[in-house]
Design a protein around this motif. Sequence first.
Motif, PDB file in Angstrom:
ATOM      1  N   VAL A  71       0.839  -1.204   0.000  1.00  0.00           N
ATOM      2  CA  VAL A  71       0.000   0.000   0.000  1.00  0.00           C
ATOM      3  C   VAL A  71       0.870   1.248   0.000  1.00  0.00           C
ATOM      4  N   ASN A  72       0.616   2.130  -0.958  1.00  0.00           N
ATOM      5  CA  ASN A  72       1.280   3.425  -1.044  1.00  0.00           C
ATOM      6  C   ASN A  72       0.208   4.509  -0.988  1.00  0.00           C
ATOM      7  N   LEU A  73       0.380   5.435  -0.062  1.00  0.00           N
ATOM      8  CA  LEU A  73      -0.643   6.457   0.161  1.00  0.00           C
ATOM      9  C   LEU A  73       0.004   7.665   0.806  1.00  0.00           C
ATOM     10  N   SER A  74      -0.502   8.850   0.501  1.00  0.00           N
ATOM     11  CA  SER A  74       0.016  10.061   1.151  1.00  0.00           C
ATOM     12  C   SER A  74      -1.114  11.039   1.398  1.00  0.00           C
ATOM     13  N   VAL A  75      -0.949  11.824   2.454  1.00  0.00           N
ATOM     14  CA  VAL A  75      -1.888  12.897   2.796  1.00  0.00           C
ATOM     15  C   VAL A  75      -1.087  14.188   2.873  1.00  0.00           C
ATOM     16  N   ALA A  76      -1.474  15.185   2.084  1.00  0.00           N
ATOM     17  CA  ALA A  76      -0.767  16.463   2.064  1.00  0.00           C
ATOM     18  C   ALA A  76      -1.285  17.365   3.180  1.00  0.00           C
ATOM     19  N   PRO A  77      -0.506  18.336   3.626  1.00  0.00           N
ATOM     20  CA  PRO A  77      -0.990  19.282   4.639  1.00  0.00           C
ATOM     21  C   PRO A  77      -2.272  19.980   4.168  1.00  0.00           C
ATOM     22  N   GLY A  78      -3.272  19.996   5.017  1.00  0.00           N
ATOM     23  CA  GLY A  78      -4.526  20.665   4.693  1.00  0.00           C
ATOM     24  C   GLY A  78      -5.457  19.898   3.786  1.00  0.00           C
ATOM     25  N   GLU A  79      -5.044  18.743   3.290  1.00  0.00           N
ATOM     26  CA  GLU A  79      -5.862  17.964   2.353  1.00  0.00           C
ATOM     27  C   GLU A  79      -6.897  17.137   3.101  1.00  0.00           C
ATOM     28  N   SER A  80      -8.015  16.870   2.410  1.00  0.00           N
ATOM     29  CA  SER A  80      -9.029  15.969   2.947  1.00  0.00           C
ATOM     30  C   SER A  80      -9.118  14.758   2.029  1.00  0.00           C
ATOM     31  N   LEU A  81      -8.666  13.603   2.523  1.00  0.00           N
ATOM     32  CA  LEU A  81      -8.602  12.378   1.734  1.00  0.00           C
ATOM     33  C   LEU A  81      -9.591  11.369   2.279  1.00  0.00           C
ATOM     34  N   ALA A  82     -10.404  10.797   1.393  1.00  0.00           N
ATOM     35  CA  ALA A  82     -11.331   9.733   1.768  1.00  0.00           C
ATOM     36  C   ALA A  82     -10.706   8.388   1.461  1.00  0.00           C
ATOM     37  N   LEU A  83     -10.786   7.470   2.409  1.00  0.00           N
ATOM     38  CA  LEU A  83     -10.344   6.094   2.216  1.00  0.00           C
ATOM     39  C   LEU A  83     -11.596   5.234   2.168  1.00  0.00           C
ATOM     40  N   LEU A  84     -11.899   4.727   0.964  1.00  0.00           N
ATOM     41  CA  LEU A  84     -13.136   3.991   0.731  1.00  0.00           C
ATOM     42  C   LEU A  84     -12.879   2.498   0.663  1.00  0.00           C
ATOM     43  N   GLY A  85     -13.883   1.738   1.014  1.00  0.00           N
ATOM     44  CA  GLY A  85     -13.786   0.291   0.890  1.00  0.00           C
ATOM     45  C   GLY A  85     -14.857  -0.393   1.702  1.00  0.00           C
TER      46      GLY A  85
END
Length: 285
Positions: free
Chosen positions: A32-46
């Motif tokens: 698994v490769n994943l990143s979250v940037a400062p201030g970003e809103s990331l949804a992890l779905l599944g």
Amino acid sequence: MSALLTAEGLCKSYTRPALIRTLPPCEVLSDVNLSVAPGESLALLGRSGAGKSTLVRLLLGLEQPSRGRVLFRGADLNSLDPAQRRAFRAKVQMVFQDSVGAVNPRHRIGRIVAEPLRHLTPLDAGARAAKVADLLRAVGLCPEDAEKYPAQVSGGQLQRVCIARALATDPALLVLDEAVSNLDILLQGQIIDLIRSLRQARGMALLFITHDLRLVRLLCDRVAVMEAGRIVETGVVERRLHLQSPEGRALQEAILPAAPRKPEARAMPPIGSPGIGAAGMLPAD
């Protein structure tokens, strides 16, 4: 812009005990490769069993990966000294799905919200009390609610308490693990609006774990879809979310319409026709 939190080649396997022989490890996360940037809103779905919760435990440093690494602001979590790990705990906070199970029912709300302040900040008792009052106001509660017990507030209010506690240390990243799925649709909208406004005011990043695409469109900038322990798709959240992977399309097709579809009108044959009684009623089967 450098990433705030990064997963690089994460794998996680669990051993499976047996009575007679040792079974081979079961791999639940694969590369698994994943990143979250400062201030970003990331949804992890599944869907359930996709590996979302396992991935979150690794990202928070609650478990060790079998392979790969997690970086926070470029530093490997495994290489952090006690002071750095304490700073990481303060800057990455989490709100759980079950607000009732996430609090001690014997503690007043003020003590619950102040818990991270006691452990992760140098504030004295007076400063903590003032901070708790500010946090309760920020999530739409009254400072006087600090004297109540969890059983004395509603489910929506208790989730606001958990959000206030998570915000106590001014985190750079807030992780929301199905944080509104136990609430009715009206309360879901209120909590999503609250989180969105808090994110804008504080400039913090969000990692939103969910299976509900309706909430993703309201809160997130980007989406990652998990299936069987792998990231199978990533994309930008636009006004209309068009997922391309089979798993992403399956999640989209699972969304119920906002209102039931009306059945098509069916013309009735005239009274006196075969099968229609004199009173215009169909006979019973």
